[in-house]
Design a protein around this motif. Structure first.
Motif, PDB file in Angstrom:
ATOM      1  N   UNK A 436      27.107  50.842  48.287  1.00 25.43           N
ATOM      2  CA  UNK A 436      27.663  51.620  49.388  1.00 25.43           C
ATOM      3  C   UNK A 436      26.609  51.847  50.458  1.00 25.43           C
ATOM      4  N   UNK A 437      27.102  52.219  51.667  1.00 26.04           N
ATOM      5  CA  UNK A 437      26.227  52.575  52.786  1.00 26.04           C
ATOM      6  C   UNK A 437      26.587  53.983  53.246  1.00 26.04           C
ATOM      7  N   UNK A 438      25.547  54.772  53.569  1.00 25.05           N
ATOM      8  CA  UNK A 438      25.777  56.164  53.956  1.00 25.05           C
ATOM      9  C   UNK A 438      24.996  56.492  55.217  1.00 25.05           C
ATOM     10  N   UNK A 439      25.459  57.558  55.891  1.00 25.59           N
ATOM     11  CA  UNK A 439      24.737  58.093  57.033  1.00 25.59           C
ATOM     12  C   UNK A 439      24.820  59.611  56.985  1.00 25.59           C
ATOM     13  N   UNK A 440      23.735  60.276  57.411  1.00 27.16           N
ATOM     14  CA  UNK A 440      23.657  61.732  57.408  1.00 27.16           C
ATOM     15  C   UNK A 440      23.855  62.245  58.832  1.00 27.16           C
ATOM     16  N   UNK A 441      24.683  63.311  58.943  1.00 26.31           N
ATOM     17  CA  UNK A 441      24.923  63.972  60.226  1.00 26.31           C
ATOM     18  C   UNK A 441      24.523  65.439  60.103  1.00 26.31           C
ATOM     19  N   UNK A 442      24.027  65.995  61.188  1.00 22.60           N
ATOM     20  CA  UNK A 442      23.787  67.429  61.308  1.00 22.60           C
ATOM     21  C   UNK A 442      24.871  67.995  62.217  1.00 22.60           C
ATOM     22  N   UNK A 499      33.395  51.776  54.502  1.00 21.04           N
ATOM     23  CA  UNK A 499      34.832  51.819  54.260  1.00 21.04           C
ATOM     24  C   UNK A 499      35.534  52.185  55.571  1.00 21.04           C
ATOM     25  N   UNK A 500      36.784  51.722  55.725  1.00 23.71           N
ATOM     26  CA  UNK A 500      37.525  52.052  56.945  1.00 23.71           C
ATOM     27  C   UNK A 500      37.953  53.511  56.962  1.00 23.71           C
ATOM     28  N   UNK A 501      38.307  54.043  55.775  1.00 23.74           N
ATOM     29  CA  UNK A 501      38.782  55.418  55.695  1.00 23.74           C
ATOM     30  C   UNK A 501      38.055  56.124  54.557  1.00 23.74           C
ATOM     31  N   UNK A 502      37.264  57.141  54.920  1.00 24.09           N
ATOM     32  CA  UNK A 502      36.472  57.856  53.933  1.00 24.09           C
ATOM     33  C   UNK A 502      36.361  59.314  54.353  1.00 24.09           C
ATOM     34  N   UNK A 503      36.431  60.215  53.385  1.00 24.94           N
ATOM     35  CA  UNK A 503      36.270  61.646  53.658  1.00 24.94           C
ATOM     36  C   UNK A 503      34.795  62.013  53.564  1.00 24.94           C
ATOM     37  N   UNK A 504      34.275  62.734  54.536  1.00 27.30           N
ATOM     38  CA  UNK A 504      32.858  63.146  54.451  1.00 27.30           C
ATOM     39  C   UNK A 504      32.673  64.277  53.450  1.00 27.30           C
ATOM     40  N   UNK A 505      31.430  64.455  53.020  1.00 22.63           N
ATOM     41  CA  UNK A 505      31.046  65.614  52.224  1.00 22.63           C
ATOM     42  C   UNK A 505      30.021  66.404  53.021  1.00 22.63           C
ATOM     43  N   UNK A 506      30.103  67.741  52.926  1.00 21.58           N
ATOM     44  CA  UNK A 506      29.160  68.533  53.706  1.00 21.58           C
ATOM     45  C   UNK A 506      28.746  69.800  52.966  1.00 21.58           C
ATOM     46  N   UNK A 507      27.511  70.242  53.243  1.00 23.43           N
ATOM     47  CA  UNK A 507      26.947  71.491  52.735  1.00 23.43           C
ATOM     48  C   UNK A 507      26.516  72.314  53.934  1.00 23.43           C
ATOM     49  N   UNK A 508      26.910  73.590  53.942  1.00 21.36           N
ATOM     50  CA  UNK A 508      26.665  74.435  55.102  1.00 21.36           C
ATOM     51  C   UNK A 508      25.845  75.674  54.707  1.00 21.36           C
ATOM     52  N   UNK A 509      25.218  76.282  55.725  1.00 13.74           N
ATOM     53  CA  UNK A 509      24.471  77.540  55.581  1.00 13.74           C
ATOM     54  C   UNK A 509      23.491  77.473  54.416  1.00 13.74           C
TER      55      UNK A 509
END
Length: 520
Positions: A436-442, A499-509
């Motif tokens: 798989x390939x991933x990217x991180x967003x802030x 993937x064409x359709x993927x749900x992101x995962x996120x951690x906050x605060x």
């Protein structure tokens, strides 16, 4: 042969109220105007379907009228049936034309006035070139020989045609008169939709009359009282939800008719759900039990008499809006193609889209470029099997959400955030059961969705995992600056990019510097 006068096969009873009674026919037949010699036949000649070029002198209005109505044919001591009554008219615009065109006369042998054969035009070969009597003939309108009426059942495309031909002698005598023809042998069924066409014989291009016609249904008082098939409207039913069956009470009809009962899915036509059950006239109990599997709004009950062309009465027990819930359960995942599909069991008007939920009970947020019309089968290729990924169905009645990957049988990638070995950074780690390939967003949270996100860093590609992927080597990570990730109202979001359709995962605060968390 219908010669010399109008030959009527009809015995009609007329009324001014269409809803109370319609004309009665004792025998079916065809009749012409008085003075016309006509003969009729059921036309099976396919060549009259093709038109020929009309002469310039033939007016398109030569067909003057086409009138349609329904009549009822009731034989003594037998059931009644319906026939279509077609009335049509044609005017024979004849003209006098010389058989030949002649030149000037000359003196022939014996001094009598004769025509020189060299001056005759269009006469063909003559046995005696010295004598040709001047004669003329009467022709009908450019070779018209009669009329043809065709009735097509719009539902089945079945077509029946009848034609009437006028004898040549009658056409000569009746030039300039209106020919009226009555057709009464088109058998029709209750509530049929028809398309009726009137043409000349032979059929000339552009000279045709068309009408659409709807036969009376069982709501018509006369039809409902006299047609045996209409007694089916008196059936009753009830639904036993504990046993998942529909219990149908078939009606008792005059003459002891048998009945068919079935469940069907109502699309353009009603498609069978199991075999129809036949209720015989001598059966002690007229109650039929029909099992069903799902309470669908288009699941309908049909009852009809076991007679030809019987009208079918229909009721849909679950058409109320509260039974639409079952429509959204037909979601399937195809592992080989990594595709997610949904196909409606009933006609639906609305939209389908993919969405993702950041956490339990949260709103499901729309995924870009995933909106589809819910008119048939919907399929999404290359879909990531994330528990947060869902399908959202929207109609005029509301919206419904289905999350097909919420469960233990689908392995999904995971993301964790921990302090990095280097000072001033947080390590975002990805675990995946496959390459798989991933990217991180802030992302900066706002009062309204979506948050403002910017890409931070790309993670290195993961190799295929083996065994327990949480303990295996299929791991990649990204270090992000702590002073950027630990700002209040900031989330770290990880996205799969292959993937064409993927749900992101996120951690906050994140609570820095002792921050440590896992996204599930």
């Amino acid at each position: 042969m219908l010669a010399g006068r109008a030959v009527l096969f009809l015995s009609l009873t007329w009324t001014t109220c269409r809803g109370l009674a319609m004309p009665r026919v004792t025998e079916c037949g065809v009749s012409c105007s008085p003075g016309f010699a006509c003969r009729s036949r059921v036309n099976r000649n396919i060549f009259n379907s093709f038109c020929r070029q009309a002469p310039r002198s033939l007016s398109p209005s030569v067909l003057e009228a086409l009138t349609l109505s329904t009549a009822m044919k009731c034989a003594p001591h037998d059931d009644c049936s319906l026939v279509l009554h077609v009335q049509a008219s044609l005017t024979l615009h004849g003209e006098r034309q010389p058989r030949v065109t002649v030149g000037s006369p000359r003196e022939g042998p014996g001094g009598s006035g004769c025509f020189d054969s060299t001056t005759i035009r269009g006469a063909g070969r003559l046995r005696d070139p010295h004598y040709l009597p001047f004669t003329e003939r009467i022709r009908g309108p450019e070779g018209l020989r009669g009329l043809e009426a065709c009735s097509m059942n719009v539902d089945t495309q079945e077509t029946r045609c009848q034609s009437v031909r006028v004898s040549r002698a009658s056409r000569r005598l009746q030039v300039g008169r209106q020919l009226q023809v009555h057709f009464d042998c088109f058998e029709v069924g209750v509530a049929q939709s028809l398309y009726v066409t009137l043409r000349t014989v032979p059929h000339f291009c552009g000279i045709q009359l068309d009408r659409q016609y709807h036969v009376e249904d069982c709501g018509d008082q006369d039809v409902g009282r006299n047609l045996p098939g209409c007694s089916a409207k008196k059936f009753s039913y009830r639904v036993d939800r504990d046993r998942k069956v529909v219990l149908v009470q078939a009606p008792e009809a005059p003459g002891g008719s048998d009945y068919y009962v079935r469940l069907c899915l109502k699309w353009f036509t009603c498609e069978d759900v199991g075999a129809p059950a036949r209720v015989t006239a001598n059966r002690l109990s007229r109650t039929v039990s029909l099992p069903y599997s799902r309470e669908l709004p288009c699941l309908c009950l049909e009852v009809w008499s076991a007679t030809p062309d019987a009208v079918r009465m229909q009721a849909c027990p679950f058409e109320d809006g509260k039974y639409t819930e079952a429509l959204w359960d037909a979601v399937h995942y195809h592992p080989g193609a990594q595709a997610l599909s949904w196909e409606p069991a009933c006609p639906v008007s609305g939209h389908v889209s993919l969405c993702w939920r950041p956490g339990p009970g949260a709103l499901c947020h729309h995924l870009e470029h995933s909106g589809r019309a819910a008119e048939g089968r919907v399929q999404y290729p290359r879909v990531d099997t994330q528990p947060q990924l869902c399908l959202k169905f929207s109609t005029s009645r509301g919206f419904w959400v289905r999350c097909p990957f919420k469960g233990q049988r689908f392995q999904a990638w995971k993301m964790t955030v921990q302090p990095a070995a280097s000072q001033g950074h947080l390590r975002v780690t990805f675990f995946s059961p496959e390459a798989a390939h991933f990217q991180v967003y802030l992302c900066q949270q706002r009062k309204t969705w979506p948050p403002a996100c910017r890409p931070a860093l790309w993670a290195t590609a993961l190799p295929p995992a083996s065994g327990d992927f949480m303990a295996g080597p299929a791991v990649t990570f990204v270090d992000v600056p702590r002073d950027e990730a630990c700002v209040p109202n900031t989330c770290i979001q990880g996205r799969r990019t292959d993937m064409l359709f993927s749900a992101p995962q996120q951690l906050c605060d994140l609570r820095c510097p002792a921050s440590q968390g896992t996204a599930d």
